[in-house]
Scaffold this motif. Structure first.
Motif, mmCIF file in Angstrom:
data_model
loop_
_atom_site.group_PDB
_atom_site.id
_atom_site.type_symbol
_atom_site.label_atom_id
_atom_site.label_comp_id
_atom_site.label_asym_id
_atom_site.label_seq_id
_atom_site.Cartn_x
_atom_site.Cartn_y
_atom_site.Cartn_z
ATOM 1 N N LEU A 67 7.817 1.329 -9.898
ATOM 2 C CA LEU A 67 7.720 2.144 -11.110
ATOM 3 C C LEU A 67 9.101 2.349 -11.725
ATOM 4 O O LEU A 67 9.273 2.214 -12.942
ATOM 5 C CB LEU A 67 7.069 3.492 -10.782
ATOM 6 C CG LEU A 67 6.905 4.452 -11.950
ATOM 7 C CD1 LEU A 67 5.945 3.874 -12.977
ATOM 8 C CD2 LEU A 67 6.427 5.798 -11.457
ATOM 9 N N ILE A 68 10.085 2.632 -10.909
ATOM 10 C CA ILE A 68 11.455 2.797 -11.403
ATOM 11 C C ILE A 68 11.963 1.501 -12.013
ATOM 12 O O ILE A 68 12.614 1.497 -13.065
ATOM 13 C CB ILE A 68 12.380 3.296 -10.270
ATOM 14 C CG1 ILE A 68 12.004 4.724 -9.890
ATOM 15 C CG2 ILE A 68 13.837 3.201 -10.671
ATOM 16 C CD1 ILE A 68 12.702 5.231 -8.658
ATOM 17 N N LEU A 69 11.665 0.381 -11.388
ATOM 18 C CA LEU A 69 12.093 -0.922 -11.904
ATOM 19 C C LEU A 69 11.473 -1.208 -13.269
ATOM 20 O O LEU A 69 12.158 -1.657 -14.195
ATOM 21 C CB LEU A 69 11.735 -2.032 -10.908
ATOM 22 C CG LEU A 69 12.082 -3.445 -11.329
ATOM 23 C CD1 LEU A 69 13.599 -3.609 -11.405
ATOM 24 C CD2 LEU A 69 11.479 -4.446 -10.387
ATOM 25 N N ILE A 74 12.023 -1.442 -19.235
ATOM 26 C CA ILE A 74 11.595 -0.991 -20.564
ATOM 27 C C ILE A 74 12.761 -0.341 -21.304
ATOM 28 O O ILE A 74 12.984 -0.611 -22.501
ATOM 29 C CB ILE A 74 10.394 -0.025 -20.436
ATOM 30 C CG1 ILE A 74 9.167 -0.793 -19.963
ATOM 31 C CG2 ILE A 74 10.103 0.671 -21.765
ATOM 32 C CD1 ILE A 74 7.989 0.087 -19.608
ATOM 33 N N CYS A 75 13.507 0.495 -20.610
ATOM 34 C CA CYS A 75 14.669 1.140 -21.232
ATOM 35 C C CYS A 75 15.710 0.104 -21.650
ATOM 36 O O CYS A 75 16.307 0.216 -22.736
ATOM 37 C CB CYS A 75 15.289 2.157 -20.284
ATOM 38 S SG CYS A 75 14.273 3.611 -20.042
ATOM 39 N N MET A 76 15.949 -0.888 -20.830
ATOM 40 C CA MET A 76 16.910 -1.935 -21.187
ATOM 41 C C MET A 76 16.456 -2.693 -22.430
ATOM 42 O O MET A 76 17.262 -3.014 -23.306
ATOM 43 C CB MET A 76 17.100 -2.897 -20.013
ATOM 44 C CG MET A 76 17.925 -2.325 -18.885
ATOM 45 S SD MET A 76 18.035 -3.396 -17.452
ATOM 46 C CE MET A 76 18.744 -4.875 -18.123
ATOM 47 N N TYR A 77 15.162 -2.971 -22.517
ATOM 48 C CA TYR A 77 14.629 -3.692 -23.689
ATOM 49 C C TYR A 77 14.783 -2.856 -24.954
ATOM 50 O O TYR A 77 15.195 -3.367 -25.991
ATOM 51 C CB TYR A 77 13.157 -4.041 -23.441
ATOM 52 C CG TYR A 77 12.509 -4.712 -24.627
ATOM 53 C CD1 TYR A 77 12.786 -6.038 -24.926
ATOM 54 C CD2 TYR A 77 11.624 -4.002 -25.444
ATOM 55 C CE1 TYR A 77 12.207 -6.663 -26.013
ATOM 56 C CE2 TYR A 77 11.031 -4.621 -26.522
ATOM 57 C CZ TYR A 77 11.326 -5.941 -26.820
ATOM 58 O OH TYR A 77 10.755 -6.538 -27.902
ATOM 59 N N ILE A 78 14.492 -1.559 -24.848
ATOM 60 C CA ILE A 78 14.593 -0.692 -26.027
ATOM 61 C C ILE A 78 16.050 -0.554 -26.457
ATOM 62 O O ILE A 78 16.364 -0.664 -27.658
ATOM 63 C CB ILE A 78 13.983 0.697 -25.708
ATOM 64 C CG1 ILE A 78 12.471 0.569 -25.564
ATOM 65 C CG2 ILE A 78 14.323 1.709 -26.787
ATOM 66 C CD1 ILE A 78 11.789 1.826 -25.057
ATOM 67 N N LEU A 79 16.958 -0.369 -25.518
ATOM 68 C CA LEU A 79 18.374 -0.247 -25.859
ATOM 69 C C LEU A 79 18.938 -1.555 -26.414
ATOM 70 O O LEU A 79 19.750 -1.543 -27.344
ATOM 71 C CB LEU A 79 19.176 0.207 -24.647
ATOM 72 C CG LEU A 79 18.955 1.637 -24.203
ATOM 73 C CD1 LEU A 79 19.681 1.904 -22.894
ATOM 74 C CD2 LEU A 79 19.397 2.616 -25.277
ATOM 75 N N ASP A 80 18.496 -2.665 -25.907
ATOM 76 C CA ASP A 80 18.953 -3.948 -26.405
ATOM 77 C C ASP A 80 18.465 -4.193 -27.823
ATOM 78 O O ASP A 80 19.221 -4.709 -28.666
ATOM 79 C CB ASP A 80 18.455 -5.065 -25.487
ATOM 80 C CG ASP A 80 19.045 -6.406 -25.836
ATOM 81 O OD1 ASP A 80 20.278 -6.472 -26.056
ATOM 82 O OD2 ASP A 80 18.279 -7.390 -25.883
ATOM 83 N N SER A 81 17.249 -3.792 -28.127
ATOM 84 C CA SER A 81 16.714 -3.998 -29.485
ATOM 85 C C SER A 81 17.387 -3.073 -30.490
ATOM 86 O O SER A 81 17.520 -3.424 -31.656
ATOM 87 C CB SER A 81 15.204 -3.795 -29.493
ATOM 88 O OG SER A 81 14.888 -2.472 -29.164
#
Length: 84
Positions: A67-69, A74-81
């Motif tokens: 779940l943490i992974l 998801i957070c990395m994808y949102i920050l990258d976008s």
């Protein structure tokens, strides 16, 4: 005419048998100088620990780690976008 192979087809080999007596069976148990109760106690403790489930206190379960992974990805994808 009889061939030597016809004898082999009808006479099959029997399985091997062994006269094995286990060293530590209940039938062979003898009490000598108090040594057997200590061995029996050790064996029972070993059986108990072997069959019990091993749990480490304080360790995270696999579900929690997954779940943490997923949340991290998801957070990395949102920050990258946002920054690109």
């Amino acid at each position: 005419m009889k061939s030597k192979y016809s004898f082999i087809l009808f006479n099959q080999r029997k399985n091997k048998t062994f006269n094995y007596r286990p060293r530590f069976s209940k039938e062979n148990e003898e009490v000598t100088d108090g040594e057997a109760p200590e061995k029996h106690d050790f064996i029972s403790k070993w059986e108990q620990t072997r069959t019990s489930k091993r749990r480490v206190k304080g360790a995270m379960s696999i579900r929690t780690l997954l779940l943490i992974l997923v949340l991290l990805l998801i957070c990395m994808y949102i920050l990258d976008s946002k920054f690109n």
